[in-house]
Design a protein around this motif. Structure first.
Motif, PDB file in Angstrom:
ATOM      1  N   ILE A   1       0.835  -1.275  -0.402  1.00 50.11           N
ATOM      2  CA  ILE A   1       0.032   0.544   0.041  1.00 50.11           C
ATOM      3  C   ILE A   1       1.152   1.024   0.007  1.00 50.11           C
ATOM      4  O   ILE A   1       1.812   1.098   0.485  1.00 50.11           O
TER       5      ILE A   1
ATOM      6  N   GLU B   1      -2.814   5.272   0.531  1.00 47.20           N
ATOM      7  CA  GLU B   1      -3.466   5.690  -0.315  1.00 47.20           C
ATOM      8  C   GLU B   1      -4.985   4.333  -0.290  1.00 47.20           C
ATOM      9  O   GLU B   1      -5.714   4.556  -0.984  1.00 47.20           O
ATOM     10  N   HIS B   2      -4.269   3.520   0.158  1.00 44.32           N
ATOM     11  CA  HIS B   2      -5.551   3.000   1.063  1.00 44.32           C
ATOM     12  C   HIS B   2      -5.336   2.387   1.957  1.00 44.32           C
ATOM     13  O   HIS B   2      -4.452   2.454   3.220  1.00 44.32           O
TER      14      HIS B   2
ATOM     15  N   THR C   1      -7.061  -0.311   3.748  1.00 47.44           N
ATOM     16  CA  THR C   1      -6.887  -2.205   4.106  1.00 47.44           C
ATOM     17  C   THR C   1      -6.157  -2.063   3.225  1.00 47.44           C
ATOM     18  O   THR C   1      -6.407  -1.879   2.278  1.00 47.44           O
TER      19      THR C   1
ATOM     20  N   ASP D   1     -14.225  -2.712   4.598  1.00 45.89           N
ATOM     21  CA  ASP D   1     -14.180  -2.242   3.399  1.00 45.89           C
ATOM     22  C   ASP D   1     -15.388  -0.498   4.299  1.00 45.89           C
ATOM     23  O   ASP D   1     -15.637  -0.357   4.318  1.00 45.89           O
TER      24      ASP D   1
ATOM     25  N   ALA E   1     -13.087   1.327   6.050  1.00 45.37           N
ATOM     26  CA  ALA E   1     -12.666   1.924   5.286  1.00 45.37           C
ATOM     27  C   ALA E   1     -13.899   3.451   4.792  1.00 45.37           C
ATOM     28  O   ALA E   1     -13.259   4.557   4.435  1.00 45.37           O
TER      29      ALA E   1
ATOM     30  N   HIS F   1     -12.756   7.076   6.124  1.00 45.15           N
ATOM     31  CA  HIS F   1     -11.574   7.888   4.621  1.00 45.15           C
ATOM     32  C   HIS F   1     -12.638   9.350   4.629  1.00 45.15           C
ATOM     33  O   HIS F   1     -11.391   9.992   4.618  1.00 45.15           O
TER      34      HIS F   1
END
Length: 397
Positions: free
Chosen positions: A179, A283-284, A286, A336, A339, A343
Motif C-alpha cells: 500500500i 492510498e488505501h 485496508t 470495507d 474504510a 475515509h
C-alpha cells in the motif's frame, strides 16, 4: 488460529488498540521492535505530549484506560491563539476559545507521551488475553481469505484473523501489503521539549503564530515546584536544526522571545528533540486481513491536537465493527465498512490541517497581516467560533 488480532506497533496508538480489543474479549498480540521508554529522563523517551480531546477521552474511559490516566492529566480549558506576526515579536491579536462556550467539560486533557506509555503498558499487564512482546518486530506478512500469517523478528510466525498496522509513518506492515502513500513535505521540523515558567498557565493552551510555524505551549503538571508546559516549536528545517545546536542559555533566550514572554522567561526542563513535519495519507486504509490505523494511515502537522485523536477514531470504529459482528473480524466486508467510515474524515482533516500549517508558515508581512485580520474576523462571529470549536473536537462526524 494463534490470535484474533495482531497489532504491529507498541507506541501510544498500538497500546491503546491492544487495550481496546482485549477489553472487548479478543485475544490480542502486540509487538514493537523497541521496549517502551517509560522514564522522563531516560535516553529515547518521547518528550512530546498528547492532548486527548473530549471524544478521545470518552473512548479511553470506555476501554478502561482513563481511570489509570486521569490523575496524571492536565485539563485544557482554553485554547488561546496569538498572532505575533508584526515587525516585532509581540502579541498583536490574542483570542481565547473557551470550552465553556460549547461544553461543561474541558476541550481535552494533556499527558506526556513517556508517561502514557508507562501507564498503558502497565494496563496491558492487568488484562487477560493480551500478549505484549516489546523488543519484537513484525518482519513479513502473508494473507489469504481466511487468515493472516505474520513473521516476527524472534523467528516465530503467528496466525491471526486481523492485523492492525499501528507501526508508524514508515509502517512495515503497510509496505508488506504493497500500500503506497501520498506525502506532503513542508520543509519544517518541530522541536519538542518541556519548560518551566514563572507565570501559571491556568490550563490555557497557547498557540503563537509568527512565521515558519506555530510555537505551542501546552499545560503540564508543575515540575520542581514551578508551572510547566510542553512545547512544540515548528519552523523551517534549517532553523530548527540550528537551534538544536545552541547552548542552553542561548536557546532559552531565543525561545522566550519567540514565545513573546507570555508566560515569562522560559527555562528548559528536559532535553530537546526534533521531528520532521509532513502530511501523509495511505492510498488505501485496508488490505486483505489488514487495517491501517494512526500514522500508518495518516500523518498531520501537530496543530489543533488532531493527530492521535484521529487515530483513536480509527480504533473506535474498528472496535465497534468487531464487537457488532465478531464472526466477521478481519473479513472483507468488515474492512470495507471501516474504510468507508473513516475515509472522508481523514481526507478532510489532513487537507484542513495542511492548509492551516501553510497559513502558519507565512513570512511576507502582507500575508501575516491577513492572517491576523482573519483570526479577528472569525472570532467576532460567535456562531462560527462555536462551530469551529465543535469541529475541532470532532462533533458531527
Amino acid at each position: 488460529m494463534d490470535y484474533d488480532i495482531t497489532i504491529s506497533g507498541g507506541g501510544i496508538a498500538g497500546l491503546t488498540a491492544a487495550a481496546a480489543f482485549a477489553q472487548a474479549g479478543f485475544s490480542t498480540l502486540v509487538v514493537d521492535p523497541a521496549p517502551p521508554v517509560t522514564d522522563r529522563d531516560a535516553d529515547g523517551s518521547d518528550l512530546r505530549s498528547t492532548a486527548f480531546l473530549q471524544p478521545a477521552q470518552g473512548f479511553l474511559a470506555d476501554i478502561g484506560l482513563w481511570a489509570r490516566l486521569a490523575d496524571h492529566a492536565t485539563p485544557l480549558q482554553t485554547m488561546r491563539i496569538v498572532d505575533a506576526g508584526g515587525p516585532e515579536p509581540e502579541p498583536r491579536v490574542t483570542k481565547d476559545f473557551d470550552s465553556g462556550d460549547i461544553s461543561d467539560k474541558p476541550f481535552g486533557w494533556n499527558l506526556p507521551n513517556w508517561l502514557l506509555r508507562r501507564e498503558m503498558a502497565a494496563q496491558l499487564g492487568d488484562l487477560a488475553g493480551v500478549d505484549f512482546r516489546p523488543g519484537t518486530a513484525t518482519t513479513a506478512l502473508f494473507t489469504r481469505e481466511g487468515e493472516a500469517r505474520v513473521s516476527l523478528s524472534d523467528g516465530s510466525r503467528v496466525t491471526t484473523r486481523l492485523v492492525i498496522a499501528a507501526d508508524g509513518r514508515n509502517s512495515p506492515m503497510r509496505q508488506a501489503a504493497g500500500i503506497g502513500v501520498r506525502t506532503t513535505r513542508f520543509g519544517q521540523k518541530a522541536l519538542a521539549f518541556a519548560v518551566t515558567h514563572p507565570i501559571p498557565h491556568n490550563n490555557v493552551s497557547t498557540e503563537i503564530h509568527r512565521t515558519g510555524g506555530p510555537f505551542t505551549l501546552v499545560p503540564l503538571p508543575d515540575h520542581d515546584g514551578m508551572p510547566s508546559s510542553a512545547v512544540v516549536w515548528m519552523d523551517d528545517g534549517p532553523k530548527s536544526t540550528q537551534r538544536m545546536r545552541l547552548t542552553e542559555d542561548a536557546f532559552e533566550a531565543e525561545m522566550s522571545e519567540r514565545a513573546c514572554h507570555v508566560l515569562g522567561p522560559l527555562k528548559l526542563a528536559s532535553r530537546r528533540t526534533i521531528w520532521p513535519i509532513i502530511a501523509q495519507e495511505a492510498e488505501h486504509l485496508t488490505g486483505q486481513r489488514l487495517a491501517l490505523v494512526a500514522e500508518a494511515a495518516h500523518v498531520v502537522p501537530p496543530i489543533g491536537a488532531q493527530g492521535l485523536n484521529m487515530s483513536l477514531k480509527d480504533m473506535a470504529t474498528l472496535r465497534d465493527l468487531a464487537v457488532a459482528s465478531p464472526v466477521s473480524l478481519g473479513d472483507a466486508a468488515m474492512l470495507d465498512a471501516y474504510a468507508r467510515a473513516r475515509h472522508a474524515d481523514i481526507r478532510a482533516r489532513v487537507a484542513g490541517i495542511s492548509a492551516l500549517n501553510r497559513i502558519s508558515q507565512m513570512s511576507s508581512q502582507p500575508l501575516r497581516d491577513m492572517r491576523a485580520k482573519g483570526l479577528d474576523a472569525l472570532y467576532a462571529m460567535a456562531p462560527v467560533r462555536r462551530s469551529l470549536m465543535k469541529l475541532g473536537l470532532g462533533a458531527g462526524d
